[in-house]
Design an enzyme around this catalytic site. Structure first.
Site, PDB file in Angstrom:
ATOM      1  N   TRP A 156       0.813  -1.220   0.000  1.00 32.91           N
ATOM      2  CA  TRP A 156       0.000   0.000   0.000  1.00 32.91           C
ATOM      3  C   TRP A 156       0.846   1.270   0.000  1.00 32.91           C
ATOM      4  O   TRP A 156       0.331   2.357  -0.217  1.00 32.91           O
ATOM      5  CB  TRP A 156      -0.920   0.026   1.219  1.00 32.91           C
ATOM      6  CG  TRP A 156      -0.228  -0.313   2.505  1.00 32.91           C
ATOM      7  CD1 TRP A 156      -0.225  -1.510   3.168  1.00 32.91           C
ATOM      8  CD2 TRP A 156       0.627   0.552   3.283  1.00 32.91           C
ATOM      9  NE1 TRP A 156       0.566  -1.442   4.296  1.00 32.91           N
ATOM     10  CE2 TRP A 156       1.093  -0.194   4.399  1.00 32.91           C
ATOM     11  CE3 TRP A 156       1.032   1.885   3.156  1.00 32.91           C
ATOM     12  CZ2 TRP A 156       1.945   0.344   5.363  1.00 32.91           C
ATOM     13  CZ3 TRP A 156       1.879   2.417   4.108  1.00 32.91           C
ATOM     14  CH2 TRP A 156       2.325   1.654   5.199  1.00 32.91           C
ATOM     15  N   GLU A 255      11.035  -7.935  -2.989  1.00 32.80           N
ATOM     16  CA  GLU A 255      11.480  -6.646  -2.441  1.00 32.80           C
ATOM     17  C   GLU A 255      10.840  -6.535  -1.067  1.00 32.80           C
ATOM     18  O   GLU A 255       9.662  -6.247  -0.948  1.00 32.80           O
ATOM     19  CB  GLU A 255      11.021  -5.511  -3.348  1.00 32.80           C
ATOM     20  CG  GLU A 255      11.628  -5.532  -4.725  1.00 32.80           C
ATOM     21  CD  GLU A 255      13.115  -5.214  -4.722  1.00 32.80           C
ATOM     22  OE1 GLU A 255      13.726  -5.223  -5.794  1.00 32.80           O
ATOM     23  OE2 GLU A 255      13.666  -4.941  -3.641  1.00 32.80           O
ATOM     24  N   CYS A 289      10.347   1.292   2.495  1.00 31.18           N
ATOM     25  CA  CYS A 289      11.277   0.235   2.913  1.00 31.18           C
ATOM     26  C   CYS A 289      12.705   0.733   2.937  1.00 31.18           C
ATOM     27  O   CYS A 289      13.597   0.054   3.434  1.00 31.18           O
ATOM     28  CB  CYS A 289      11.168  -0.928   1.958  1.00 31.18           C
ATOM     29  SG  CYS A 289      11.418  -0.362   0.297  1.00 31.18           S
TER      30      CYS A 289
HETATM   31  N1  LIG Z   1      11.494  -3.778  -0.352  1.00 31.38           N
HETATM   32  C1  LIG Z   1      10.575  -2.938  -0.788  1.00 31.38           C
HETATM   33  O1  LIG Z   1      10.667  -2.320  -1.872  1.00 31.38           O
HETATM   34  C2  LIG Z   1       9.355  -2.714   0.033  1.00 31.38           C
HETATM   35  C3  LIG Z   1       9.089  -3.419   1.202  1.00 31.38           C
HETATM   36  N2  LIG Z   1       7.936  -3.176   1.918  1.00 31.38           N
HETATM   37  C4  LIG Z   1       7.714  -3.839   3.215  1.00 31.38           C
HETATM   38  O2  LIG Z   1       6.319  -4.214   3.364  1.00 31.38           O
HETATM   39  C5  LIG Z   1       5.913  -3.961   4.720  1.00 31.38           C
HETATM   40  C6  LIG Z   1       4.765  -3.000   4.782  1.00 31.38           C
HETATM   41  O3  LIG Z   1       3.933  -3.152   3.680  1.00 31.38           O
HETATM   42  P1  LIG Z   1       2.617  -4.049   3.811  1.00 31.38           P
HETATM   43  O4  LIG Z   1       1.743  -3.773   2.659  1.00 31.38           O
HETATM   44  O5  LIG Z   1       2.043  -3.933   5.178  1.00 31.38           O
HETATM   45  O6  LIG Z   1       3.191  -5.498   3.631  1.00 31.38           O
HETATM   46  P2  LIG Z   1       2.344  -6.849   3.559  1.00 31.38           P
HETATM   47  O7  LIG Z   1       3.382  -7.848   3.302  1.00 31.38           O
HETATM   48  O8  LIG Z   1       1.402  -7.065   4.674  1.00 31.38           O
HETATM   49  O9  LIG Z   1       1.388  -6.696   2.250  1.00 31.38           O
HETATM   50  C7  LIG Z   1       1.953  -6.587   0.995  1.00 31.38           C
HETATM   51  C8  LIG Z   1       1.004  -7.228   0.004  1.00 31.38           C
HETATM   52  O10 LIG Z   1       0.944  -8.608   0.285  1.00 31.38           O
HETATM   53  C9  LIG Z   1      -0.422  -9.008   0.404  1.00 31.38           C
HETATM   54  N3  LIG Z   1      -0.519 -10.145   1.307  1.00 31.38           N
HETATM   55  C10 LIG Z   1      -0.623 -10.143   2.649  1.00 31.38           C
HETATM   56  N4  LIG Z   1      -0.681 -11.416   3.110  1.00 31.38           N
HETATM   57  C11 LIG Z   1      -0.629 -12.222   2.020  1.00 31.38           C
HETATM   58  C12 LIG Z   1      -0.640 -13.637   1.804  1.00 31.38           C
HETATM   59  N5  LIG Z   1      -0.736 -14.502   2.822  1.00 31.38           N
HETATM   60  N6  LIG Z   1      -0.557 -14.107   0.538  1.00 31.38           N
HETATM   61  C13 LIG Z   1      -0.465 -13.249  -0.499  1.00 31.38           C
HETATM   62  N7  LIG Z   1      -0.447 -11.913  -0.371  1.00 31.38           N
HETATM   63  C14 LIG Z   1      -0.525 -11.408   0.880  1.00 31.38           C
HETATM   64  C15 LIG Z   1      -1.127  -7.783   0.898  1.00 31.38           C
HETATM   65  O11 LIG Z   1      -2.489  -7.911   0.616  1.00 31.38           O
HETATM   66  P3  LIG Z   1      -3.557  -7.142   1.586  1.00 31.38           P
HETATM   67  O12 LIG Z   1      -3.356  -5.712   1.359  1.00 31.38           O
HETATM   68  O13 LIG Z   1      -4.901  -7.623   1.121  1.00 31.38           O
HETATM   69  O14 LIG Z   1      -3.255  -7.563   2.985  1.00 31.38           O
HETATM   70  C16 LIG Z   1      -0.433  -6.708   0.079  1.00 31.38           C
HETATM   71  O15 LIG Z   1      -0.985  -6.673  -1.219  1.00 31.38           O
HETATM   72  C17 LIG Z   1       7.122  -3.435   5.424  1.00 31.38           C
HETATM   73  O16 LIG Z   1       7.834  -4.502   6.011  1.00 31.38           O
HETATM   74  C18 LIG Z   1       7.965  -2.847   4.307  1.00 31.38           C
HETATM   75  O17 LIG Z   1       9.326  -2.778   4.585  1.00 31.38           O
HETATM   76  C19 LIG Z   1       6.980  -2.294   1.503  1.00 31.38           C
HETATM   77  C20 LIG Z   1       7.224  -1.586   0.329  1.00 31.38           C
HETATM   78  C21 LIG Z   1       8.424  -1.712  -0.442  1.00 31.38           C
HETATM   79  O1  LIG Z   2       8.302   0.521  -1.655  1.00 30.19           O
HETATM   80  C1  LIG Z   2       9.102   1.368  -1.315  1.00 30.19           C
HETATM   81  O2  LIG Z   2       9.330   1.668  -0.149  1.00 30.19           O
HETATM   82  C2  LIG Z   2       9.763   2.064  -2.448  1.00 30.19           C
HETATM   83  O3  LIG Z   2      10.395   1.067  -3.230  1.00 30.19           O
HETATM   84  C3  LIG Z   2      10.758   3.074  -1.983  1.00 30.19           C
HETATM   85  S1  LIG Z   2      11.298   4.039  -3.311  1.00 30.19           S
HETATM   86  O4  LIG Z   2      11.516   3.158  -4.481  1.00 30.19           O
HETATM   87  O5  LIG Z   2      10.230   5.020  -3.586  1.00 30.19           O
HETATM   88  O6  LIG Z   2      12.544   4.658  -2.842  1.00 30.19           O
END
Ligand SMILES: NC(=O)C1=CN([C@@H]2O[C@H](COP(=O)(O)OP(=O)(O)OC[C@H]3O[C@@H](n4cnc5c(N)ncnc54)[C@H](OP(=O)(O)O)[C@@H]3O)[C@@H](O)[C@H]2O)C=CC1
Ligand SMILES: O=C(O)[C@H](O)CS(=O)(=O)O
Length: 482
Positions: A156, A255, A289
């Site tokens: 999100w 990621e 992240c």
């Molecule tokens: N490395 C990167 O680029 C990034 C990493 N993150 C990490 O994600 C976390 C926060 O984001 P958040 O959205 O809360 O992360 P989540 O892992 O909870 O959710 C990410 C996605 O996974 C879906 N999801 C949740 N549970 C399941 C499942 N059992 N099977 C399949 N899909 C599932 C969610 O659906 P639903 O919304 O319906 O729950 C959502 O679409 C933090 O740890 C952050 O660091 C976030 C962004 C970027």
């Molecule tokens: O999901 C995220 O947190 C993004 O990948 C960070 S960035 O790409 O906008 O720096």
């Protein structure tokens, strides 16, 4: 929501070129985190609808793979043009469903479009090889082919960029894709796919399924027709999806979480370091992240840094992202507010000093004040856990060895930041920091032309750059008798 193009606000999912409701009619509600108001509803789909989308994507793949890279690139560029032409509306949708200030949403839409623009070209540079044979009368040829039907599960916090960072390389490579956006921010994904359809990208090439993440995710990760799964989100969910994908030996890009150290040495430009810490820590209210998760300041400048950083944090304006001048919007939900409160309470109990913020925002939505914790220590939760919110703990360190020890003391390895003007130190530290991305006197590193990703618990694979299309391709080697 006053949109110039009301057709962008979609309440159904795009599957095989049709906008569909859930078979059983279920819906999930989407609310505005700035005030709790209902934004709208989207279908609550599950396994059955996801299987239909995968099958349709497979049918579409047979034709889409026959398009030339140039033909696919032309359609991707039309998609880019439509995204930019609708930037203001797409940003409005994002701010209302995710909460980030409108200026940040405008920036994210441009960032999302940049991935489409980049891969519209990269698809035309998927080259193979002709290898000098080791035997006479042989031609050795290496070809690269699209892997097939792909899946994307997205978070999100960047509701548009995380969609195009996966869909653009997939489509450019000749693959088709089924996307499961976060339930809290589905409208951005639906609007982007509406524009892909308007750009002339054929039915079934790009699909979106909203609803029961567990059921949809299980189908995406275990259906053998899906050959590649790309996920951005928490490490715990990423591990689950990797495990589920193993049963059909899918390619995966993960990621995942982060715990970025932001390291400031005595010789750093302190004003630049303070400005960088504000940007890295408080962008998207700390919900990225790659946010600075631990700010590590060398002892010689610690007090001065705290003094200047406190002024900068107090200058941030908390509020509804639609209001001019607001720099910090709400966090995504009440669970996040509760988590921030717990982290601050833990830091205070362990000797931390709250020198800015520290409280739940006195506003109707899910707000938490931009917060500065001085005299942070390694036993605090903010030292080990991914904060994913507007709390900046500042730790002191002695020397380079201490900085490296502190910086690498985490299971994550996504991004880190180093502020110093000592060139020898820059190269020495960069080689010792266990992270996929290193900002050196820079606090925003993400761009479509560079590889985004990390190591250890932060995931596998890279997105964007010339590397970002590789995981959507299979290598085929031909050994030909001549
Ligand atoms: N490395 C990167 O680029 C990034 C990493 N993150 C990490 O994600 C976390 C926060 O984001 P958040 O959205 O809360 O992360 P989540 O892992 O909870 O959710 C990410 C996605 O996974 C879906 N999801 C949740 N549970 C399941 C499942 N059992 N099977 C399949 N899909 C599932 C969610 O659906 P639903 O919304 O319906 O729950 C959502 O679409 C933090 O740890 C952050 O660091 C976030 C962004 C970027
Ligand atoms: O999901 C995220 O947190 C993004 O990948 C960070 S960035 O790409 O906008 O720096």
């Amino acid at each position: 929501m006053q949109l110039k193009n009301p057709d962008l606000l979609r309440h159904q999912c795009l599957i095989n070129g049709q906008w569909l409701s859930a078979t059983e009619g279920g819906v999930i509600e989407v609310t505005n985190p700035a005030n709790g108001e209902l934004v709208g509803v989207v279908p609550k789909m599950g396994k059955a609808e996801t299987a239909v989308a995968i099958e349709g994507a497979n049918v579409a793949f047979q034709a889409w793979r026959e398009y030339t890279a140039k033909e696919r690139g032309t359609l991707l560029r039309k998609w880019f043009d439509l995204i930019m032409a609708n930037q203001a509306d797409l940003a409005l949708i994002m701010t209302i469903e995710q909460g980030k200030p409108l200026a940040e949403s405008m920036g994210e839409i441009a960032f999302a479009a940049a991935y489409v623009d980049w891969f519209a070209e990269e698809g035309k540079r998927v080259y193979g090889d002709l290898i000098p044979a080791t035997q006479r009368n042989r031609q050795l040829v290496v070809m690269k082919e699209p892997v097939g039907v792909c899946a994307a599960v997205t978070p999100w916090n960047f509701p548009a960029a995380m969609i195009t960072r996966k869909a653009a390389p997939a489509l450019a490579a000749g693959c088709t894709i089924v996307i499961k956006p976060a339930s809290q921010t589905p409208f951005s994904a639906l609007a982007l796919c509406y524009l892909a359809e308007q750009a002339g990208i054929p039915a079934g090439v790009i699909n979106v399924v909203t609803g029961d993440s567990g059921a949809i995710g299980t189908e995406l990760s275990t259906n053998p027709t899906v050959r590649k799964l790309s996920f951005t989100g928490s490490t715990s969910v990423g591990i689950k999806l990797m495990e589920q994908s193993a049963s059909t030996v899918k390619k995966v890009t993960m990621e995942l979480g982060g715990n970025a150290p932001f390291i400031v040495f005595n010789d750093a430009d302190l004003d630049a370091a303070v400005e960088g810490a504000i940007v890295s820590k408080f962008r998207n209210s700390g919900q990225t992240c790659v946010c600075a998760n631990r700010i590590l300041v060398q002892e010689g400048v610690y007090e001065e840094f705290i003094k200047r950083f406190t002024i900068a944090v107090n200058a941030l304006k908390l509020g509804n992202g639609m209001e001019p001048g607001v720099t910090s919007g709400p966090v995504i939900d009440a669970k996040a507010v509760k988590f921030m409160t717990a982290l601050v309470d833990d830091a205070k109990a362990k000797g931390g000093k709250i020198v800015a913020g520290g409280k739940v925002g006195d506003l109707p939505g899910t707000f938490f004040e931009p917060t500065l914790v001085a005299y942070a220590s390694e036993d605090m939760r903010v030292a080990k856990e991914e904060i994913f919110g507007p709390i900046a703990p500042v730790f002191a360190f002695k020397d380079e060895a201490d900085a490296i020890r502190l910086a690498n003391d985490t299971e994550y390895g996504l991004a880190c930041y180093l502020y110093t003007n000592d060139n020898k130190r820059i190269w020495k530290m960069s080689s010792k920091l266990e992270y996929g991305m290193v900002g050196i006197n820079v606090s925003l590193v993400a761009t479509e032309v560079a590889p985004f990703g990390g190591m250890k618990a932060s995931g596998v694979g890279r997105e964007g750059s010339k590397y970002g299309i590789d995981d959507y391709l299979e290598i085929k080697y031909l050994c030909i008798e001549t």
